[in-house]
Design a protein around this motif. Structure first.
Motif, short mmCIF file in Angstrom:
data_model
loop_
_atom_site.label_atom_id
_atom_site.label_comp_id
_atom_site.label_asym_id
_atom_site.label_seq_id
_atom_site.Cartn_x
_atom_site.Cartn_y
_atom_site.Cartn_z
N LEU A 331 1.01 -1.34 0.00
CA LEU A 331 0.12 0.16 -0.19
C LEU A 331 0.97 1.23 0.09
CD1 LEU A 331 -2.80 -0.99 2.49
CD2 LEU A 331 -3.14 -0.60 0.18
N SER A 332 1.93 1.12 0.65
CA SER A 332 2.64 2.49 1.08
C SER A 332 3.76 2.84 -0.22
CB SER A 332 3.59 2.33 2.14
OG SER A 332 4.36 1.33 2.26
N ILE A 333 4.21 1.73 -0.60
CA ILE A 333 5.12 1.70 -2.03
C ILE A 333 4.21 1.82 -3.36
CG2 ILE A 333 6.99 0.73 -3.12
CD1 ILE A 333 7.63 -0.79 -0.65
N GLY A 334 3.08 1.01 -2.94
CA GLY A 334 2.51 0.54 -4.53
C GLY A 334 1.32 1.61 -4.69
N LEU A 335 0.16 1.30 -3.95
CA LEU A 335 -0.97 1.86 -4.54
C LEU A 335 -1.29 3.44 -4.24
CD1 LEU A 335 -4.22 1.70 -5.02
CD2 LEU A 335 -4.47 1.42 -2.69
N ALA A 336 -0.68 3.79 -2.96
CA ALA A 336 -0.48 5.36 -2.77
C ALA A 336 0.09 6.22 -3.94
CB ALA A 336 -0.07 5.57 -1.40
N MET A 337 1.34 5.67 -4.18
CA MET A 337 2.24 6.16 -5.16
C MET A 337 1.72 6.03 -6.76
SD MET A 337 6.05 5.38 -3.66
CE MET A 337 6.54 6.38 -4.82
N GLY A 338 0.76 5.07 -6.99
CA GLY A 338 0.21 4.82 -8.04
C GLY A 338 -0.88 5.74 -8.49
N LEU A 339 -1.46 6.15 -7.68
CA LEU A 339 -2.70 7.02 -7.45
C LEU A 339 -2.18 8.45 -7.95
CD1 LEU A 339 -4.77 6.24 -4.46
CD2 LEU A 339 -5.18 5.71 -6.78
N GLY A 340 -0.97 8.61 -7.23
CA GLY A 340 0.11 9.97 -7.71
C GLY A 340 0.38 9.87 -9.04
N GLY A 341 0.75 8.83 -9.54
CA GLY A 341 1.10 8.71 -11.10
C GLY A 341 -0.16 8.81 -11.83
N ILE A 342 -0.87 8.45 -11.43
CA ILE A 342 -2.33 8.77 -12.32
C ILE A 342 -2.44 10.07 -12.55
CG2 ILE A 342 -4.79 8.47 -12.49
CD1 ILE A 342 -4.54 5.66 -11.16
N ALA A 343 -2.33 10.76 -11.36
CA ALA A 343 -2.56 12.37 -11.35
C ALA A 343 -1.73 12.91 -12.29
CB ALA A 343 -2.47 12.78 -10.08
N ALA A 344 -0.26 12.34 -12.42
CA ALA A 344 0.80 13.00 -13.11
C ALA A 344 0.17 12.99 -14.75
CB ALA A 344 2.00 12.08 -13.16
N VAL A 345 -0.61 12.05 -15.05
CA VAL A 345 -1.18 11.88 -16.36
C VAL A 345 -2.08 13.22 -16.47
CG1 VAL A 345 -2.50 10.79 -18.36
CG2 VAL A 345 -1.11 9.35 -16.51
N LEU A 346 -2.85 13.63 -15.59
CA LEU A 346 -3.49 14.66 -15.67
C LEU A 346 -2.91 15.98 -15.79
CD1 LEU A 346 -6.43 13.63 -13.10
CD2 LEU A 346 -6.52 13.49 -15.40
N LEU A 347 -1.65 15.92 -15.19
CA LEU A 347 -0.57 17.14 -15.06
C LEU A 347 -0.21 17.31 -16.82
CD1 LEU A 347 1.43 16.75 -12.11
CD2 LEU A 347 -0.60 18.53 -12.54
N GLY A 348 -0.04 16.26 -17.60
CA GLY A 348 0.44 16.27 -18.94
C GLY A 348 -0.79 16.73 -19.63
N VAL A 349 -2.13 16.57 -19.44
CA VAL A 349 -3.31 16.73 -20.11
C VAL A 349 -3.25 18.46 -19.95
CG1 VAL A 349 -5.75 17.16 -20.10
CG2 VAL A 349 -4.56 14.93 -19.99
#
Length: 396
Positions: A331-349
């Motif tokens: 959860l700490s390494i994976g899920l939470a950081m992955g959610l932030g990574g999805i948001a990074a795609v929105l930053l690309g938009v």
């Protein structure tokens, strides 16, 4: 509970962490070259980062659950081998969809290694959990930092095939891990110790708050990983200069891992997390608005503050979920950081619709929100820490 850190086991686990995160860190270093080769938009470039993040991050809790229920030491060499092989093939792939598919597969290998590796690192850490987890994380953070340091010049020299060549040491480390499995089994707690650890009480509410904090931190982190090289190029720099800025941020993060682990043991896990979260927005704004040597120094402090607290949040997650140490790590390494990574795609938009500067300022705002949530993190119960009950790290 062992009093001292098992240095031999930790060196092996940290070496595996270095190898798997070297493969992971090579992906953002390859992004400017993929952008040039396939003429990608900011959004399409961020999708490649999303592909590796979805598989490397969001599925980690499932590997953690598998580890907690059945034990899965084979994930250590298997995860490293899969990450290195798929990343190497992606570097030379002829089409954009194939690149996206291969980095997704590489992410599965990355996801497989981390929960099992973090669980055994906790077993081997001794009494100073934050310091011990920092030793584990220094391997990963160093590997991630070495990714652009090694891959960028190789690709500039040999073309994208240089990225394939760079994965050979990763496969060598997978072989070392395979031969070390019997020795690593010796750091697992005895049945009685494991039962005492299971007597701890999971705090789901606290883990939820911590997941939110990590997610907002990773919005900034993965936004910078994706766009720092492109920001340098957009301001007249070269791909090599962009890779250098990225490398400085990552190297500083590796240094921060060694610095902030002992600091957290001394002044408290939560206090360390709050202070570093509060510093991140200011530092990112300085990097974007000021630039030059001052901006580079601010970016290095971003790496120190952000990456340096990976071990802090990992220890907190294991203390919040003592019954499910592998799941906590996932959860700490994976899920939470992955959610932030999805948001990074929105930053690309945002970068495509408005501009890249606006996207980076939005990335700066995310850790400020996370800082608010970090203030409300409760004091964890220490009984469930792996290996024992007394003398847990400072948790003020």
């Amino acid at each position: 509970m062992r009093d001292e850190l098992d240095r031999r086991a930790m060196a092996t686990l940290s070496g595996g962490h270095m190898a798997v995160d070297f493969a992971s860190g090579s992906v953002p270093a390859l992004l400017p070259f993929f952008t040039l080769k396939f003429d990608l938009s900011y959004t399409a470039t961020a999708v490649l980062m999303l592909a590796v993040l979805v598989s490397s991050s969001l599925v980690q809790p499932f590997f953690g659950l598998w580890s907690d229920r059945r034990g899965a030491m084979w994930l250590l060499p298997g995860g490293v081998a899969l990450a290195g092989l798929a990343t190497g093939l992606a570097a030379s792939a002829p089409t954009y969809p194939l690149v996206a598919g291969l980095v997704f597969v590489a992410g599965i290998g990355i996801a497989a290694y981390h929960p099992e590796g973090a669980k055994f690192a906790a077993f081997a850490s001794g009494r100073k959990r934050a310091s011990g987890m920092s030793y584990f994380n220094i391997g990963g953070n160093t590997g991630y930092a070495l990714g652009p340091i090694v891959v960028t010049p190789l690709v500039l020299w040999l073309g994208l095939g240089g990225g394939t060549l760079a994965m050979i040491p990763v496969l060598v480390m997978a072989t070392v891990l395979l031969r070390s499995l019997s020795a690593l089994r010796g750091v697992a707690p005895a049945a009685a110790g494991a039962q005492r650890a299971a007597d701890g009480r999971d705090d789901v509410r606290a883990m939820t708050l911590l997941t939110i904090v990590i997610a907002f931190r990773s919005v900034a982190w993965f936004g910078l990983l994706t766009f720092v090289p492109l920001w340098v190029v957009a301001n007249g720099g070269t791909e090599g200069e962009g890779g250098r800025e990225l490398s400085l941020m990552l190297v500083s993060g590796a240094i921060g891992t060694l610095v902030l682990g002992p600091v957290a043991d001394r002044i408290g896990l939560r206090r360390t997390l709050v202070v570093t979260q509060a510093a991140l927005p200011f530092l990112i704004v300085v990097f974007v608005a000021v630039g030059g040597a001052v901006g580079t120094f601010a970016l290095m402090l971003v790496g120190l503050s952000c990456v340096g607290t990976f071990g802090v949040t990992m220890v907190l997650s294991q203390l919040y979920l003592p019954r499910h140490v592998g799941m906590a790590s996932g959860l700490s390494i994976g899920l939470a950081m992955g959610l932030g990574g999805i948001a990074a795609v929105l930053l690309g938009v945002v970068a495509d619709i408005i501009d890249l500067e606006t996207a980076l300022y939005l990335a700066a705002a995310a850790p400020a929100i996370g800082c608010v949530f970090s203030i409300f993190l409760p004091r964890p119960h220490t009984v469930g820490a792996p290996h024992a009950e007394p003398a847990a790290p400072a948790i003020v």
